[in-house]
Design a protein around this motif. Structure first.
Motif, PDB file in Angstrom:
ATOM      1  N   LYS A 574       4.998 -12.310 -38.201  1.00 42.34           N
ATOM      2  CA  LYS A 574       5.106 -10.864 -38.018  1.00 42.34           C
ATOM      3  C   LYS A 574       4.169 -10.415 -36.906  1.00 42.34           C
ATOM      4  O   LYS A 574       3.093 -10.966 -36.725  1.00 42.34           O
ATOM      5  CB  LYS A 574       4.749 -10.118 -39.312  1.00 42.34           C
ATOM      6  N   GLN A 576       2.364  -6.827 -35.434  1.00 43.99           N
ATOM      7  CA  GLN A 576       2.089  -5.410 -35.688  1.00 43.99           C
ATOM      8  C   GLN A 576       2.006  -4.668 -34.361  1.00 43.99           C
ATOM      9  O   GLN A 576       1.335  -5.105 -33.427  1.00 43.99           O
ATOM     10  CB  GLN A 576       0.787  -5.230 -36.455  1.00 43.99           C
ATOM     11  N   THR A 611       5.582  -3.260 -38.293  1.00 45.37           N
ATOM     12  CA  THR A 611       5.692  -4.689 -37.994  1.00 45.37           C
ATOM     13  C   THR A 611       7.140  -5.085 -37.791  1.00 45.37           C
ATOM     14  O   THR A 611       8.058  -4.405 -38.252  1.00 45.37           O
ATOM     15  CB  THR A 611       5.093  -5.537 -39.132  1.00 45.37           C
TER      16      THR A 611
END
Length: 616
Positions: A574, A576, A611
């Motif tokens: 992921k 951000q 995200t």
């Protein structure tokens, strides 16, 4: 400072919009100097508030910083928001819309006579300074003078304050507070008095002093050496200033009469219309209200309408507008347009819930000119809109022709009128914005013109978003067309033109809305409500920004906008989004698994601080 909305040039730097006054020796400062920022509703503007310890010689020492998105503050209660700092503490920011015309200023100068010496037992005299404080429940310091050392008969420098920051009218009370300056920040009160702009000018004219009081005792007096009003560079007498404000006061009274039961509003009167006892509203160019004056008590209702007619092509064909790809990350043209318009919707609709309608299909052999998409009458956010859209595409539908959008317009106009009627019963206003997504193949232009003319009497604006690359000549004609004696309520935007520029798409979408809102309410003889009281709400406080350290205004954009990698598992991770990075921004990031450089784009629909998943 204002941060760039996109990182296209590595040499771009934040634009410093100003510095506040310096508050010495205080861990709980309240700054008084206002800073001005240009902001268009719907645009994404990020402001970095940097806190510094001033240094006389050399560079100021950075303490910490916080990044705010202006639109989020505008939607917060009282336009007041706080954010925790990495270094500890909270910084608060409050926004207030500046008036487009000069509200005038008061020029003043004070001196003190025989002020009480509160310096203490170690000799010396007080170092007096004064503050001007407004508000009842919410205290706001709008001016602070410089302290004058060892002086019980001070004469402070002449100053001036914008009236829009000081008061709503010349009769509103504010406090002048005199204190003894202490380096520790724990200033000792000397005394205070309450006054108004009108009283100050009258005291100066009569050459009268006003006594300072502290805990019921007189602690000195203040002389009003200077007090007068200026507007547009010209000095004004009280009578001249009152004349320029008279029309606005009359309109405030008209508003109360038209909306308040028992105040000139007959029981048979149509909701939302002006009282027959009130004269039509008349404004000059200088005092005509704008949409900002209506925003404070107006609820906006957003409705989405999607074109499923046959002119969009067979949805089973990958080259058509409604084709649903098996890969959910690959959106068709309608899905891209829905996602792009999401930021526009959130600015208007506080709870982000929207009705989603469709038109142009046959159910049971009958053409539906307006039907509900999905099982719910309202959906939440862009994901809810996409889900409702896909729900229709999964079902057994037959696309019909020709394209007819009059059904959704008529339904939206009826809904908008009912919403306004209900809102007025609760002493509020309501306005509806209908977003129509269509391929634009409208055949019966005359019928559309008549429909728009009839809908112009409703509190309604219509934004038609053209999908695909068809001939939109008819839609452009409708955008420019206005029925005689009716409002212009329709705007056309070709999505393909703004496909790669979400900010420009948002600005184009909102371009005509403010004028249309004002035009409707003035046509119905409904002025904006006056600010009779300002309620204070506890500020919403966000967590600290997910960036390391404070934002130095001299650092490069690559360093200050570093992507944060989270939850690296197996072959995916992921990322951000940093606080000042908008969807559509191109980035390179090193894979935590292979070390290879991956080129990626921040997807549309990912919120700031949100995200998204990268395979890699």
């Amino acid at each position: 400072s204002v941060l760039p909305d996109n990182i296209k040039n590595p040499n771009d730097k934040p634009k410093v919009i100003g510095r506040t006054d310096s508050v010495k020796s205080s861990c709980n400062p309240q700054w008084t100097k206002p800073l001005f920022l240009h902001y268009e509703k719907g645009s994404k503007v990020y402001v970095n508030v940097g806190l510094y310890n001033p240094v006389k010689k050399g560079k100021d020492l950075s303490i910490s910083s916080a990044i705010f998105e202006v639109g989020e503050i505008m939607n917060a209660p009282s336009k007041f928001k706080g954010k925790k700092l990495k270094a500890g503490g909270i910084v608060f920011i409050k926004l207030q819309e500046a008036k487009e015309t000069d509200s005038g200023k008061i020029v003043f100068q004070f001196s003190g006579t025989k002020l009480k010496n509160v310096e203490g037992a170690f000799g010396g005299k007080s170092d007096p300074f004064f503050e001007i404080i407004t508000g009842t429940t919410e205290k706001v310091t709008v001016y602070r003078s410089k302290p004058l050392k060892n002086n019980l008969n001070p004469e402070w420098a002449e100053a001036k304050i914008d009236l829009e920051y000081l008061c709503d009218d010349l009769e509103q009370t504010f406090v002048v507070k005199v204190s003894d300056y202490e380096r520790s920040g724990k200033h000792v009160p000397i005394g205070e008095f309450k006054t108004t702009v009108r009283k100050l000018i009258e005291l100066h004219r009569q050459k009268k002093r006003v006594s300072l009081h502290d805990k019921g005792k007189i602690t000195g007096s203040i002389n009003i050496l200077v007090a007068y009003l200026i507007k547009n560079g010209h000095n004004l007498t009280m009578d001249e200033y009152t004349d320029t404000s008279l029309m606005l006061e009359q309109n405030d009274n008209a508003r109360l009469n038209s909306l308040s039961p028992g105040r000139g509003n007959s029981s048979s009167q149509k909701p939302g219309s002006a009282s027959p006892k009130n004269a039509p509203l008349v404004y000059t160019e200088d005092n005509q209200p704008g949409h900002k004056e209506y925003e404070k008590d107006c609820t906006y209702n957003i409705t989405i309408a999607i074109d499923f007619s046959g002119s969009n092509g067979d949805p089973r064909n990958p080259n058509t507008l409604h084709y649903i790809n098996k890969d959910p990350s690959k959106k068709n043209d309608y899905e891209e347009a829905i996602t792009a318009v999401a930021s526009t919707l959130a600015i208007f609709d506080e709870d982000e819930t929207y009705p989603v309608w469709g038109f142009g299909v046959k159910y049971g052999g009958k053409t539906q000119s307006c039907f509900q998409c999905g099982p719910d009458s309202e959906v939440t956010g862009v994901d809810g809109i996409l889900k409702a859209y896909r729900n229709v595409m999964k079902g057994p539908i037959v696309m019909s022709s020709p394209t007819d959008i009059t059904g959704v317009i008529n339904h939206a106009a009826s809904t908008a009128k009912r919403a306004l009627s209900t809102a007025i019963e609760n002493q509020r206003l309501a306005y509806t914005i209908l977003l129509i997504l269509t391929d634009g193949s409208v055949e019966n232009v005359n019928e559309m013109m008549n429909c728009l003319g009839a809908a112009s009497s409703a509190p309604l604006s219509i934004i038609i978003i053209g999908i695909g690359k068809a001939d939109f000549g008819a839609m452009k004609f409708l955008d420019e067309f206005t029925v005689q004696d009716s409002r212009d309520i329709c705007q056309f935007i070709e999505f393909e033109t703004y496909r790669r520029n979400n900010s420009a798409f948002t600005r184009a979408t909102l371009e005509e809305i403010p004028e249309q809102i004002v035009g409707f309410f003035l046509s119905e003889n409904i002025p904006p409500s006056p600010d009779y009281e300002k309620l204070f709400y506890a500020a919403e406080i966000d967590e600290a920004d997910h960036v390391e350290g404070s934002v130095d205004l001299s650092i490069s954009k690559r360093k200050s906008n570093k992507l944060m990698i989270l939850d690296a598992k197996k072959d995916a991770f992921k990322i951000q989004v940093p606080p000042r990075v908008t969807p559509g921004t191109h980035f390179e990031v090193e894979s935590p698994f292979t070390g290879n450089i991956l080129k990626l784009v921040i997807p549309y629909g990912v919120p700031v601080g949100g995200t998204f998943v990268v395979n890699g």
